[in-house]
Design a protein around this motif. Structure first.
Motif, mmCIF file in Angstrom:
data_model
loop_
_atom_site.group_PDB
_atom_site.id
_atom_site.type_symbol
_atom_site.label_atom_id
_atom_site.label_comp_id
_atom_site.label_asym_id
_atom_site.label_seq_id
_atom_site.Cartn_x
_atom_site.Cartn_y
_atom_site.Cartn_z
ATOM 1 N N GLU A 95 49.068 -38.382 -16.631
ATOM 2 C CA GLU A 95 48.190 -37.487 -15.877
ATOM 3 C C GLU A 95 47.189 -36.781 -16.800
ATOM 4 O O GLU A 95 46.042 -36.558 -16.415
ATOM 5 N N ARG B 40 40.958 -30.232 -10.412
ATOM 6 C CA ARG B 40 41.875 -29.120 -10.168
ATOM 7 C C ARG B 40 43.257 -29.628 -9.775
ATOM 8 O O ARG B 40 44.271 -29.124 -10.232
ATOM 9 N N HIS B 41 43.276 -30.642 -8.928
ATOM 10 C CA HIS B 41 44.548 -31.215 -8.497
ATOM 11 C C HIS B 41 45.330 -31.767 -9.690
ATOM 12 O O HIS B 41 46.540 -31.554 -9.797
ATOM 13 N N SER B 42 44.651 -32.434 -10.588
ATOM 14 C CA SER B 42 45.307 -32.993 -11.777
ATOM 15 C C SER B 42 45.877 -31.893 -12.655
ATOM 16 O O SER B 42 47.006 -31.993 -13.144
ATOM 17 N N ARG B 43 45.094 -30.846 -12.885
ATOM 18 C CA ARG B 43 45.568 -29.736 -13.720
ATOM 19 C C ARG B 43 46.808 -29.082 -13.123
ATOM 20 O O ARG B 43 47.775 -28.778 -13.830
ATOM 21 N N ARG B 44 46.793 -28.884 -11.833
ATOM 22 C CA ARG B 44 47.933 -28.241 -11.176
ATOM 23 C C ARG B 44 49.160 -29.154 -11.153
ATOM 24 O O ARG B 44 50.286 -28.679 -11.272
ATOM 25 N N PHE B 45 48.947 -30.443 -11.011
ATOM 26 C CA PHE B 45 50.063 -31.379 -11.030
ATOM 27 C C PHE B 45 50.708 -31.412 -12.412
ATOM 28 O O PHE B 45 51.934 -31.415 -12.537
ATOM 29 N N LYS C 283 55.581 -34.306 -4.134
ATOM 30 C CA LYS C 283 56.175 -33.027 -3.760
ATOM 31 C C LYS C 283 57.162 -32.570 -4.818
ATOM 32 O O LYS C 283 57.624 -33.350 -5.648
ATOM 33 N N ASN D 48 34.585 -36.255 -5.610
ATOM 34 C CA ASN D 48 35.566 -35.239 -5.270
ATOM 35 C C ASN D 48 35.917 -34.446 -6.533
ATOM 36 O O ASN D 48 36.890 -34.773 -7.210
ATOM 37 N N ARG E 246 52.813 -28.324 -12.692
ATOM 38 C CA ARG E 246 54.084 -28.425 -11.957
ATOM 39 C C ARG E 246 55.092 -29.275 -12.717
ATOM 40 O O ARG E 246 56.283 -28.945 -12.773
ATOM 41 N N MET F 101 37.321 -31.723 -6.792
ATOM 42 C CA MET F 101 38.610 -31.041 -6.640
ATOM 43 C C MET F 101 39.741 -31.864 -7.239
ATOM 44 O O MET F 101 40.834 -31.360 -7.460
ATOM 45 N N ALA F 102 39.495 -33.138 -7.531
ATOM 46 C CA ALA F 102 40.507 -33.986 -8.157
ATOM 47 C C ALA F 102 40.868 -33.460 -9.538
ATOM 48 O O ALA F 102 42.014 -33.598 -9.980
#
Length: 66
Positions: free
Chosen positions: A21, A44-49, A2, A39, A52, A41-42
């Motif tokens: 990452e 996309r999740h990595s790119r967004r993390f 978070k 998955n 952030r 979507m992992a």
């Protein structure tokens, strides 16, 4: 992770987390090119993390410059 947890990290930890990452993202992209991931979507999740983490790092640089 978070945003509150990202803010609590030290700058060195953020840089290390970004590096780790990015490595994971590269591995996922290669694995997905060879055979489809269970998955996707992992990725996309990595790119967004990474984004952030980079945003928090940049915010700290701006704050330090003032």
């Amino acid at each position: 992770m978070k945003n509150e947890e990202i803010i609590a990290l030290s700058t060195e930890d953020i840089v290390a987390q970004i590096k780790q990452e990015k490595s994971n993202l590269q591995k996922r992209k290669f694995a997905h090119a060879v055979t489809p991931l269970q998955n996707p979507m992992a990725i996309r999740h990595s790119r967004r993390f990474i984004a952030r983490l980079a945003t928090e790092l940049r915010a700290r640089e701006i704050k330090a410059a003032k």
